[in-house]
Every structure is written in structure tokens, then in C-alpha cells.
Design a protein around this motif. Sequence first.
Motif, short mmCIF file in Angstrom:
data_model
loop_
_atom_site.label_atom_id
_atom_site.label_comp_id
_atom_site.label_asym_id
_atom_site.label_seq_id
_atom_site.Cartn_x
_atom_site.Cartn_y
_atom_site.Cartn_z
N GLY A 85 0.81 -1.21 0.00
CA GLY A 85 0.00 0.00 0.00
C GLY A 85 0.84 1.25 0.00
O GLY A 85 1.99 1.21 -0.44
N GLY A 86 0.29 2.29 0.57
CA GLY A 86 -0.88 2.31 1.42
C GLY A 86 -0.79 1.31 2.57
O GLY A 86 0.23 0.74 2.88
N GLU A 87 -1.96 1.10 3.17
CA GLU A 87 -2.09 0.06 4.20
C GLU A 87 -3.18 -0.90 3.77
O GLU A 87 -4.37 -0.61 3.93
CB GLU A 87 -2.40 0.69 5.57
CG GLU A 87 -2.70 -0.31 6.67
CD GLU A 87 -1.75 -1.50 6.64
OE1 GLU A 87 -2.19 -2.63 6.31
OE2 GLU A 87 -0.55 -1.31 6.93
N PRO A 88 -2.80 -2.05 3.18
CA PRO A 88 -3.79 -2.95 2.60
C PRO A 88 -4.81 -3.50 3.58
O PRO A 88 -5.93 -3.83 3.19
CB PRO A 88 -2.94 -4.06 1.97
CG PRO A 88 -1.59 -3.94 2.59
CD PRO A 88 -1.41 -2.50 2.96
N LEU A 89 -4.45 -3.59 4.86
CA LEU A 89 -5.38 -4.17 5.82
C LEU A 89 -6.50 -3.21 6.22
O LEU A 89 -7.37 -3.58 7.02
CB LEU A 89 -4.64 -4.67 7.07
CG LEU A 89 -3.76 -5.90 6.85
CD1 LEU A 89 -3.10 -6.33 8.15
CD2 LEU A 89 -4.53 -7.06 6.23
N MET A 90 -6.51 -2.01 5.63
CA MET A 90 -7.70 -1.16 5.78
C MET A 90 -8.90 -1.80 5.08
O MET A 90 -10.04 -1.45 5.36
CB MET A 90 -7.44 0.23 5.19
CG MET A 90 -6.49 1.08 6.01
SD MET A 90 -6.31 2.76 5.34
CE MET A 90 -7.94 3.45 5.67
N TRP A 91 -8.62 -2.74 4.17
CA TRP A 91 -9.66 -3.38 3.38
C TRP A 91 -9.68 -4.88 3.68
O TRP A 91 -8.69 -5.45 4.13
CB TRP A 91 -9.38 -3.15 1.89
CG TRP A 91 -8.98 -1.73 1.61
CD1 TRP A 91 -7.73 -1.28 1.32
CD2 TRP A 91 -9.81 -0.57 1.66
NE1 TRP A 91 -7.72 0.08 1.16
CE2 TRP A 91 -9.00 0.54 1.37
CE3 TRP A 91 -11.18 -0.37 1.90
CZ2 TRP A 91 -9.49 1.85 1.32
CZ3 TRP A 91 -11.68 0.92 1.85
CH2 TRP A 91 -10.84 2.00 1.57
N ASP A 92 -10.80 -5.50 3.41
CA ASP A 92 -10.94 -6.95 3.63
C ASP A 92 -10.14 -7.68 2.55
O ASP A 92 -10.48 -7.63 1.36
CB ASP A 92 -12.42 -7.34 3.56
CG ASP A 92 -12.66 -8.80 3.92
OD1 ASP A 92 -11.67 -9.56 4.06
OD2 ASP A 92 -13.84 -9.18 4.04
N MET A 93 -9.10 -8.36 2.97
CA MET A 93 -8.22 -9.06 2.04
C MET A 93 -8.65 -10.50 1.76
O MET A 93 -8.04 -11.19 0.95
CB MET A 93 -6.79 -9.07 2.59
CG MET A 93 -6.12 -7.70 2.61
SD MET A 93 -5.58 -7.20 0.95
CE MET A 93 -6.75 -5.87 0.61
N ASN A 94 -9.73 -10.95 2.41
CA ASN A 94 -10.16 -12.34 2.21
C ASN A 94 -10.57 -12.63 0.76
O ASN A 94 -10.12 -13.64 0.19
CB ASN A 94 -11.30 -12.68 3.17
CG ASN A 94 -10.82 -12.84 4.60
OD1 ASN A 94 -9.92 -13.62 4.88
ND2 ASN A 94 -11.41 -12.08 5.51
N THR A 111 2.64 -4.93 5.40
CA THR A 111 1.67 -4.20 6.20
C THR A 111 2.29 -3.65 7.48
O THR A 111 3.22 -4.23 8.03
CB THR A 111 0.48 -5.11 6.57
OG1 THR A 111 -0.41 -4.41 7.44
CG2 THR A 111 0.94 -6.39 7.27
N SER A 112 1.71 -2.56 7.95
CA SER A 112 2.09 -2.02 9.26
C SER A 112 1.41 -2.79 10.37
O SER A 112 1.78 -2.65 11.54
CB SER A 112 1.70 -0.54 9.34
OG SER A 112 0.29 -0.40 9.39
N GLY A 113 0.39 -3.56 10.02
CA GLY A 113 -0.36 -4.31 11.03
C GLY A 113 -1.31 -3.46 11.85
O GLY A 113 -1.85 -3.93 12.86
N ALA A 114 -1.54 -2.22 11.41
CA ALA A 114 -2.36 -1.29 12.20
C ALA A 114 -3.85 -1.64 12.18
O ALA A 114 -4.60 -1.07 12.96
CB ALA A 114 -2.14 0.13 11.70
N TYR A 115 -4.24 -2.53 11.29
CA TYR A 115 -5.63 -2.97 11.22
C TYR A 115 -5.68 -4.49 11.35
O TYR A 115 -4.68 -5.18 11.15
CB TYR A 115 -6.26 -2.53 9.89
CG TYR A 115 -6.55 -1.05 9.84
CD1 TYR A 115 -7.80 -0.55 10.16
CD2 TYR A 115 -5.54 -0.15 9.49
CE1 TYR A 115 -8.06 0.81 10.14
CE2 TYR A 115 -5.79 1.22 9.46
CZ TYR A 115 -7.05 1.69 9.79
OH TYR A 115 -7.30 3.04 9.77
#
Length: 210
Positions: A85-94, A111-115
Motif C-alpha cells: 500500500g498504502g495500508e492494505p489491511l484497511m480493506w478486507d483481504m479475504n 503491512t504495518s499491522g495497524a488494522y
Amino acid sequence: MKNEEVLEKVNKGVYLPLMEEFYTIQGEGFHKGTAAYFIRVGGCDVGCHWCDVKESWNAETHPPTAIEHIVENAATYSDTIVITGGEPLMWDMNPITKALKEKGLKTHIETSGAYTLSGDWDWICLSPKKNKLPEGRIYDEAHELKVIVYNKHDLIFAEEQAAKTNSNCILYLQPEWSVRDKVVPMIVDYVMNNPKWKVSLQTHKYLNIP
């Protein structure tokens, strides 16, 4: 399609705000030197002052794109797919990882792991940031911890983060590019005195590739 419908698809992860996608060589961490297809999604509120892709922060500037289209493109280039990203875990990665897996592709995330962690991953690169710390279980799942070193205090932060990771997690210190000449000697000395750590360099920048 109405905006509400698009937003619903984004919230479900079947559309993602796609900033860019490209085939290149992984430049960092454990898989450096490996050919991989990168999918960069927009959206990030972690706010690192030294971020070199600040244009990724505002998700609204990047077109919501159907994951079927993204996956089809990725599959034509490589069997190793890196979502960043960005921060990809802001979105549902499933949904996207399910679609990639159905194509027999390897899924990596940076990822930063922030989400909250979502998705089915073959490799998780956790790169935590001080201003928005990772959420719990990603420490147990991460395959590598990559701490960006901008100043001496980042070494203290790195140890604090390493103490939370699982026993198999590979530990990396990576110089922030703009201050690399200053911090590389400090990192080298630190790794030599603390050999549980390894040095990661942004080799793609030395190679002058994306």
C-alpha cells in the motif's frame, strides 16, 4: 453503477482502490531478488513522515477496481503476488487472497499491522510504525519483522516490537532511504552486536527499478 453500490463492494473487498500494479523484483526482506507482481492499494492513515508513496494515502484518488480484473492481470506475470500500500489491511483481504489462491498463486503482504489481519497469506511482512501500532494477533502470524530505522531510537522500538513476535519470525532492520548514509553504519554495528537481527536494504532502489 451507483456510488453506494461501489462503496458496498469496496467494503466487502470485492473491489479495491487500486493505485498501481507492476511486475518487478522484490527489493526488500527475505524474498529480495525474487520476481514478483506487486498490487498497491490506496488508503493509509498511519502517516509516516518519510513515506515515499504519500500519494497512496487518500483512497478516494484511486479507482475502485474489481478484484477479478486485478487477479487476472497478476496471474499472467508471476506466481508470487505481493499486496502492499498504502495500508492494505484497511480493506478486507479475504476475497482477493481467495481468488489468488484459486489460481495457485503465492500470496504475500507488506503491512504495518495497524488494522485487523484478514486474508490467507503465504508470507506476512510486518513493518510496524510508532504512530499506529500493530493489532494483536499479527505478531503471532508474521513471517518477518521489518523495522525502518530513521534514528537511534528506532533501534529501541525495534527491540520492543521483536519481543512481541513469534519465535520463527525473521528480524530485519532497514535504513530509511533518505538517511541511509547516516544510519547504515549504526545498523551494521547493531546487527554485529545483536546477530538475531539481519540487515535489509532497498535493493530495488540501487537497481533503479520500481
